[in-house]
Design an enzyme around this catalytic site. Structure first.
Site, mmCIF file in Angstrom:
data_model
loop_
_atom_site.group_PDB
_atom_site.id
_atom_site.type_symbol
_atom_site.label_atom_id
_atom_site.label_comp_id
_atom_site.label_asym_id
_atom_site.label_seq_id
_atom_site.Cartn_x
_atom_site.Cartn_y
_atom_site.Cartn_z
ATOM 1 C CD GLN A 98 -2.820 1.460 2.173
ATOM 2 O OE1 GLN A 98 -2.163 1.426 3.166
ATOM 3 N NE2 GLN A 98 -4.307 1.374 2.100
ATOM 4 C CE1 TYR A 179 -3.258 9.041 7.763
ATOM 5 C CE2 TYR A 179 -4.241 7.244 6.779
ATOM 6 C CZ TYR A 179 -3.883 8.034 7.951
ATOM 7 O OH TYR A 179 -3.830 7.436 9.071
ATOM 8 N NE ARG A 226 -8.404 -0.246 2.707
ATOM 9 C CZ ARG A 226 -8.322 -0.608 4.143
ATOM 10 N NH1 ARG A 226 -7.422 0.239 4.849
ATOM 11 N NH2 ARG A 226 -8.882 -1.322 4.924
ATOM 12 N N GLY A 319 -9.186 -7.159 8.687
ATOM 13 C CA GLY A 319 -7.802 -6.637 9.602
ATOM 14 C C GLY A 319 -7.523 -7.105 10.791
ATOM 15 N NE ARG A 320 -10.614 -4.034 14.069
ATOM 16 C CZ ARG A 320 -11.491 -3.202 14.496
ATOM 17 N NH1 ARG A 320 -11.725 -2.524 15.477
ATOM 18 N NH2 ARG A 320 -12.512 -3.265 13.380
HETATM 19 C C1 PHB Z 1 -2.955 4.454 11.779
HETATM 20 O O1 PHB Z 1 -1.490 4.604 11.809
HETATM 21 O O2 PHB Z 1 -3.571 4.833 12.563
HETATM 22 C C2 PHB Z 1 -3.379 4.229 10.299
HETATM 23 C C3 PHB Z 1 -2.642 4.205 9.096
HETATM 24 C C4 PHB Z 1 -3.206 3.939 7.950
HETATM 25 C C5 PHB Z 1 -4.706 3.906 8.177
HETATM 26 C C6 PHB Z 1 -5.401 3.988 8.916
HETATM 27 C C7 PHB Z 1 -4.984 4.387 10.344
HETATM 28 O O3 PHB Z 1 -5.212 3.841 6.696
#
Ligand code: PHB
Length: 362
Positions: A98, A179, A226, A319-320
């Site tokens: 990414q 971002y 994304r 994810g988690r």
């Molecule tokens: C984070 O570092 O908290 C973080 C990084 C990338 C993301 C979301 C959160 O897309």
């Protein structure tokens, strides 16, 4: 009807199954902001994912926003990432990187010569970031001049080329979670005039130039992107018309024949997908896209299979659950119980809560 465990071709990348490891920031880069030996082991352990999307990695020194996140702009970083991609490929896995620019979500102490973070705007959000001194408010940003944007696009292009040199199967452009690219897209942040501000077409211009550069460099079939249209992460309000904005963006991406599009439904890390789906018509984006469609946010095994059955998705990113279950694919297949996440070990540190989660075989 496809099962989560069936193979699928995603652009030019053949995957063994439809279960994707989402990109996850872990803040464990070593000297030179390179992935170290623990990171090689971490991704090797998770190589049974159909696809790993390796954690967000800054495309230049100015693109960094948190302590100890890895980069993809030096020869040392390329060599270090090569060890990761070799390890994943040796296990039969597939891995993309990414590509990240945080924009205004940064702190001067993380940037070259204590520079101000750069963005579409000079307005500072009430957001925090993690630095050598712990959690601190982000620094006031500087709005990029239009004449700086070609250099930024070139940074994305070079990072994509370096990712391929490092052995990645492709890249995902991070245009989500408030971002830099999201800061240009949203009228809640982008207060520019000129060719990169104002209308939807103008606010989408930077993202589209980045996607053209990246896909032009490495091929659309190795490129994903994304989005998180409904995320307000880091004190970033929604766009005034996210549906019109993202419908337009996805339509404009069509000629690039991207491998996949990855959407976070609802708030990042927040409400589960079905609740979120009521507030935004994700299917309207899906209809406008011909590549593989990847959904993410709080999916269980049953929700993921139902989304495939209904034709709502081709791929589901977890994810988690992938942090705490290196063998998540096997556990989902066998409907085995999942390990609990050690939430206090997510960001920074060593092997604990990183490479020491047990598999079923253990
Ligand atoms: C984070 O570092 O908290 C973080 C990084 C990338 C993301 C979301 C959160 O897309």
């Amino acid at each position: 009807m496809s099962s989560l465990f069936d193979p699928i071709n995603v652009g030019d990348i053949p995957l063994a199954n439809r279960i994707v490891m989402a990109p996850l920031t872990r803040n464990r880069a070593v000297e030179g902001l390179q992935p170290g030996p623990l990171t090689v082991e971490y991704y090797r352990q998770r190589a049974s994912a159909g696809l790993i999307i390796a954690e967000a990695s800054q495309i230049s020194p100015m693109a960094q926003g948190y302590l100890d996140t890895p980069g993809i702009y030096t020869t040392g970083q390329v060599a270090a990432w090569r060890k990761v991609t070799n390890a994943v490929h040796a296990e039969g896995g597939r891995i993309v990187l990414q590509l990240w620019h945080v924009g205004r979500i940064s702190h001067s102490s993380l940037l070259p010569d204590g520079a101000a973070p750069v963005s579409s705007t000079n307005r500072r959000p009430e957001a925090m970031t993690f630095t050598r001194d712990g959690f601190v408010p982000v620094s006031a940003p500087r709005a990029l001049r239009d004449d700086e944007l070609p250099g930024l696009v070139a940074d994305y292009r070079r990072a994509a080329a370096l990712a391929i040199e490092a052995g990645f199967d492709g890249v995902e452009v991070h245009a989500a979670n408030s971002y830099l690219l999201d800061q240009f897209l949203r009228d809640s942040v982008n207060d520019r005039s000129g060719p990169y501000g104002g209308s939807i077409a103008n606010r989408a211009r930077l993202l589209l130039e980045v996607m053209q550069a990246v896909a032009g460099e490495i091929g659309g079939g190795r490129t994903g992107v994304r989005f998180s249209p409904m995320t307000t992460f880091s004190d970033t309000p929604l766009d005034s018309d996210p549906q019109a904005l993202f419908n337009y963006v996805v339509e404009q991406l069509a000629p690039l024949k991207l491998a996949y599009l990855h959407v976070i439904e609802g708030e990042t890390g927040g409400e589960r997908a079905p609740a979120a789906a009521k507030a935004f018509d994700y299917a309207a984006l899906h209809q406008r896209f011909s590549g593989a469609w990847m959904l993410n946010n709080g999916y269980s095994r049953d929700m993921a299979q139902a989304a495939l059955n209904d034709g709502q998705a081709d791929l589901i990113a977890f994810g988690r659950p992938f942090i705490s279950n290196p063998d998540l694919v096997r556990r989902l297949r066998e409907e085995a119980p999942l390990n609990e996440l050690q939430a206090d070990k997510l960001y920074g540190g060593g092997a604990e809560g990183y490479t020491d989660y047990p598999t079923l075989a253990d």
